[in-house]
Design an enzyme around this catalytic site. Structure first.
Site, PDB file in Angstrom:
ATOM      1  N   ALA A 154       0.717  -1.274   0.018  1.00 16.68           N
ATOM      2  CA  ALA A 154       0.116  -0.062   0.103  1.00 16.68           C
ATOM      3  C   ALA A 154       0.798   1.275   0.097  1.00 16.68           C
ATOM      4  O   ALA A 154       0.343   2.237  -0.425  1.00 16.68           O
ATOM      5  CB  ALA A 154      -0.790  -0.009   1.264  1.00 16.68           C
TER       6      ALA A 154
ATOM      7  N   CYS B 249       2.741   1.515 -11.837  1.00 11.28           N
ATOM      8  CA  CYS B 249       3.358   2.638 -12.665  1.00 11.28           C
ATOM      9  C   CYS B 249       4.264   2.133 -13.580  1.00 11.28           C
ATOM     10  O   CYS B 249       5.322   3.041 -13.582  1.00 11.28           O
ATOM     11  CB  CYS B 249       3.767   3.774 -11.626  1.00 11.28           C
TER      12      CYS B 249
END
Length: 437
Positions: A258, A378
């Site tokens: 996270a 990403c």
């Protein structure tokens, strides 16, 4: 490096020290002690701009230096070499006044304890001024103008043959400052008025409904509403994770891997009454998440654990939804973190692919029948993204792709890819996987 504390407050010396932290110690530029130690805000801004600029154009600047020098600078004089790159960056891309770019940069060699290099740097930078047009044409012919390592440039060209030039151009531009509005806490009308009064211009995003672009970019401490928990820094591409996961009241959700917690907070800001478990394997990163949640007025169960070691953290209740924000090469956020180009290599990407595959397989077992897993990176490299999902689907017949009804991204049979710069966003990949009921 200079031991004199006064010298260490020189912004150009601080930039050299920051480059050393990144290139010699493999640290992220955002964690640079040299930059954070600069007390004067203008000096701090200058040093950051210089360090980011050199990392953005590093291999092209090195080619220019080699072309301009009559003989190479010795390897042990790496600080002098980087000072030269700093001067070239100022003249080429920053359009700094020639006095500052040439004289002040050259004089920094004295602060490094290398007075012999003052004349050398001065001469090389003045030669670049005189011959700039000619030497930049030679740079374009060399292929080094793209300022990417060869392995990465070749992979981007292979994966995105029709888009690679746009990707490279986006990677070499400074990213805009995107913020996320905390709608559970912010008075949006007052927030926008305060930002305007403070001299900022705000623009909304076409696809991420909580995103605003603030210009000019500024430290968050200077932005109205940030300390009050009304805003967080987050690119619109990352904000789209919340929409794909679509949290609903009563959902038991796992947010795996996270840190730094932007997506965690966004899920909680959605206003739905969800039961959220937040994992990260590093305690200091969990502390960072806890601090961010406290600033935003949010709470969640945060756990320090390796997500694949389920016996150490799992309480036996299956999850309705899982967000797997997987470790990756981060090649989609190079425009924000140019050091990524020089800290990553081909072998590291293969290594992280194995970690991604392991996380997918283990966490899939914790998902309820009919449940949803959103896989996010990403990265813009297909071996971490669409190829990873393709392989997972072959091995898990109870998994099926869902195709979100969205207007953004490049769709493939195995996910959605946002390319750097698309709709002013970072590069991101999403795959939405449904478990058969």
């Amino acid at each position: 490096m200079p031991k004199n504390k006064k010298n260490m407050q020189n912004p150009r010396i601080a930039a050299i020290q920051a480059l050393s932290e990144v290139l010699d110690e493999n640290k992220n530029l955002g964690d640079s002690k040299a930059l954070s130690s600069l007390r004067d805000s203008r000096d701090n801004a200058l040093a950051r701009n210089l360090a980011y600029g050199v990392l953005r154009w590093k291999s092209a600047l090195e080619w220019l230096a080699e072309e301009l020098l009559s003989k190479p600078i010795k390897k042990r004089e790496v600080d002098v070499q980087r000072l030269l790159l700093l001067g070239l960056q100022q003249l080429w891309h920053d359009q700094t006044a020639s006095h500052a770019a040439v004289n002040e940069t050259a004089e920094c060699a004295r602060l490094l304890g290398k007075p012999w290099a003052v004349g050398l740097i001065n001469a090389v930078l003045r030669r670049f001024q005189r011959e700039q047009e000619l030497i930049l044409k030679k740079l374009e012919q060399s292929g080094k103008q793209y300022a990417h390592p060869d392995w990465l440039l070749k992979e981007i060209q292979k994966d995105w043959p029709e888009h690679w030039q746009g990707i490279i151009e986006a990677n070499n531009r400074q990213a805009p400052l995107w913020l996320r509005i905390n709608r559970r806490r912010a008075d949006e009308e007052k927030l926008r008025a305060d930002l305007k009064s403070a001299g900022f211009t705000c623009n909304d995003h076409a696809y991420a409904r909580d995103a605003i672009c603030v210009s000019p970019a500024a430290p968050v401490t200077k932005i109205p509403g940030f300390e009050e928990g009304w805003l967080s820094v987050q690119d619109p591409a990352a904000q789209l994770a919340r929409d794909l996961l679509a949290p609903r009241s009563g959902d038991r959700i796992l947010d795996a891997c996270a840190a730094p917690g932007g997506k965690t907070a966004h899920l909680l800001e959605s206003g739905e009454d969800i039961e959220l478990t937040v994992l990260d394997r590093q305690s200091q990163r969990i502390e960072q998440i806890d601090q961010n949640l406290h600033r935003l007025g949010l709470k969640a169960e945060t756990v320090v654990a390796d997500a694949t070691a389920i016996e150490s953290w799992w309480k036996g209740e299956i999850f309705h939804k899982i967000l797997l924000d997987a470790p990756c090469s981060a090649t989609g956020v190079i425009r924000r973190h140019p050091e990524i180009k020089w800290l990553r290599n081909d072998a590291q990407v293969d290594s992280v692919r194995q970690i991604q595959a392991g996380l997918l397989s283990v966490l899939w077992t914790l998902l309820a029948p009919g449940g949803l897993l959103v896989y996010a990176t990403c990265s813009i490299l297909k071996r971490e993204n669409s190829e990873q999902i393709h392989q997972f689907l072959k091995q898990h017949p109870d998994a099926a792709m869902e195709v979100p009804d969205v207007e953004w991204g490049t769709a493939s049979p195995y996910g959605l890819q946002i390319l750097p710069g698309e709709a002013r966003m970072d590069g991101f990949f999403y795959a939405v996987l449904r478990k058969s009921a």
